[in-house]
Design an enzyme around this catalytic site. Structure first.
Site, PDB file in Angstrom:
ATOM      1  N   LEU A  76       0.728  -1.535  -0.312  1.00 10.61           N
ATOM      2  CA  LEU A  76       0.007  -0.116   0.307  1.00 10.61           C
ATOM      3  C   LEU A  76       1.363   0.927   0.082  1.00 10.61           C
ATOM      4  O   LEU A  76       0.446   1.474  -0.699  1.00 10.61           O
ATOM      5  CB  LEU A  76      -0.872   0.027   1.556  1.00 10.61           C
ATOM      6  N   GLY A  77       2.433   0.924   0.286  1.00 13.01           N
ATOM      7  CA  GLY A  77       2.986   2.063   0.770  1.00 13.01           C
ATOM      8  C   GLY A  77       4.278   2.089   2.043  1.00 13.01           C
ATOM      9  O   GLY A  77       4.283   1.037   2.382  1.00 13.01           O
ATOM     10  N   GLY A  79       7.288   5.067   3.793  1.00  9.99           N
ATOM     11  CA  GLY A  79       7.633   5.869   4.621  1.00  9.99           C
ATOM     12  C   GLY A  79       8.215   5.662   5.935  1.00  9.99           C
ATOM     13  O   GLY A  79       9.154   4.899   5.003  1.00  9.99           O
ATOM     14  N   GLY A  80       8.877   7.269   6.317  1.00  9.45           N
ATOM     15  CA  GLY A  80      10.008   7.130   6.989  1.00  9.45           C
ATOM     16  C   GLY A  80       9.921   6.142   8.131  1.00  9.45           C
ATOM     17  O   GLY A  80      11.312   5.451   8.427  1.00  9.45           O
ATOM     18  N   MET A  81       8.942   5.336   8.168  1.00 10.58           N
ATOM     19  CA  MET A  81       9.557   4.371   9.746  1.00 10.58           C
ATOM     20  C   MET A  81       9.400   2.964   8.985  1.00 10.58           C
ATOM     21  O   MET A  81       9.932   2.119   9.923  1.00 10.58           O
ATOM     22  CB  MET A  81       7.696   4.682  10.374  1.00 10.58           C
ATOM     23  N   VAL A  84       3.744  -0.234   4.550  1.00 17.19           N
ATOM     24  CA  VAL A  84       2.663  -0.778   4.501  1.00 17.19           C
ATOM     25  C   VAL A  84       1.835  -2.019   3.815  1.00 17.19           C
ATOM     26  O   VAL A  84       1.774  -1.938   2.392  1.00 17.19           O
ATOM     27  CB  VAL A  84       1.364  -0.099   5.089  1.00 17.19           C
ATOM     28  N   LYS A  99       1.681  -2.982   9.327  1.00 16.89           N
ATOM     29  CA  LYS A  99       3.401  -1.999   8.733  1.00 16.89           C
ATOM     30  C   LYS A  99       4.228  -2.987   9.291  1.00 16.89           C
ATOM     31  O   LYS A  99       4.017  -3.008  10.817  1.00 16.89           O
ATOM     32  CB  LYS A  99       2.749  -0.565   9.514  1.00 16.89           C
ATOM     33  N   ASP A 225       3.338  13.503  15.974  1.00 14.81           N
ATOM     34  CA  ASP A 225       3.319  13.372  14.553  1.00 14.81           C
ATOM     35  C   ASP A 225       2.002  13.984  13.069  1.00 14.81           C
ATOM     36  O   ASP A 225       1.559  12.200  12.423  1.00 14.81           O
ATOM     37  CB  ASP A 225       4.316  12.665  13.441  1.00 14.81           C
TER      38      ASP A 225
END
Length: 255
Positions: A76-77, A79-81, A84, A99, A225
């Site tokens: 699904l995508g 990011g920084g962490m 997913v 995730k 955040d």
């Protein structure tokens, strides 16, 4: 060759991840040459991380088949962490979002234990404007948590779709049309609904998110955040808060 310093595997892996992303494979080879007794184990772990899309810029079309009991269906995508995936949980016959957490965030034992405690605290939150977190697990060397699967787009995506329009002229119908263009199908207002302007719609989202943050805070969890990328807009036009970060919990009951 420098002597093997025999640092803990977790620390060596975290160092290797950082060097891989900053200096590429030669930097990793230089590091592991100093630790020949641990080199093969670290290389195996790096290969697993690459396979799950946690490292490396180029991603292939195939994704890993399983993670623990979860059957991975779609990426699904990222990011920084971490990254997913959409997954199926056969035991409960439901779809969830899984995730995986970047190793340089959680490969130190104390950080991993803190992650477990914080996910447990976040999983206790039940609010209509907070995406539910179900559980935290570790599969081999990969820490991950499972979340409610929400169909929609991020507020960041929606704002990008609306960016060319003048805010003073935007209406709720324009917002619904933008969501439809992003994959939501034909989204129409309920029969008899009053046509709202952009400011009223945006204020609804602010109120929903403020209520969610207040609820989380009163339960000892602080979200540190909240950019548009961490707000989901499901096709129902609500605002949902997601992606609580590490170091996000306080002691229960603290103000």
């Amino acid at each position: 060759m420098a002597p093997d310093r025999s640092v803990p595997d977790d620390e060596l892996l975290a160092d290797a991840v950082q060097r891989l992303e900053s200096g590429g494979q030669p930097a990793v080879d230089e590091l592991l040459a100093q630790h020949p007794g641990q080199a093969e184990a670290i290389r195996d772990k790096l290969r697993v991380l690459v396979r799950f899309g946690m490292l490396g810029r180029a991603q292939g079309t195939q994704i890993p088949e399983r993670l623990g009991e979860f059957v991975l269906r779609e990426r699904l995508g990222s990011g920084g962490m971490g990254v997913v995936y959409l997954a199926e949980q056969p035991s409960l016959r439901r779809q969830v979002a899984v995730k995986l957490i970047r190793p340089d965030s959680l490969y130190f034992p104390k950080a991993r234990e803190r992650f477990r405690r914080e996910v447990e605290a976040i999983a206790g939150l039940q609010h209509p404007s907070i995406v539910r977190v179900f559980s935290a697990n570790v599969d081999g060397e990969l820490p991950y948590f499972t979340m409610e699967r929400v169909e929609g787009v991020s507020l960041e995506q929606l704002l990008d779709e609306l960016r060319a329009a003048a805010p003073a002229r935007l209406t709720e119908a324009d917002v619904r049309a933008a969501l439809a263009a992003l994959g939501g199908g034909a989204l129409v207002a309920p029969p008899g609904a009053r046509q709202r302007g952009w400011v009223e719609v945006a204020c609804q989202w602010v109120q929903e998110l403020a209520d969610a943050l207040d609820y989380a805070h009163r339960h000892g969890v602080v979200h540190r955040d909240v950019p548009p990328s961490n707000v989901m807009n499901p096709w129902s036009l609500r605002a949902l808060l997601l992606a609580f970060g590490l170091e996000s919990t306080q002691g229960a009951g603290k103000p």
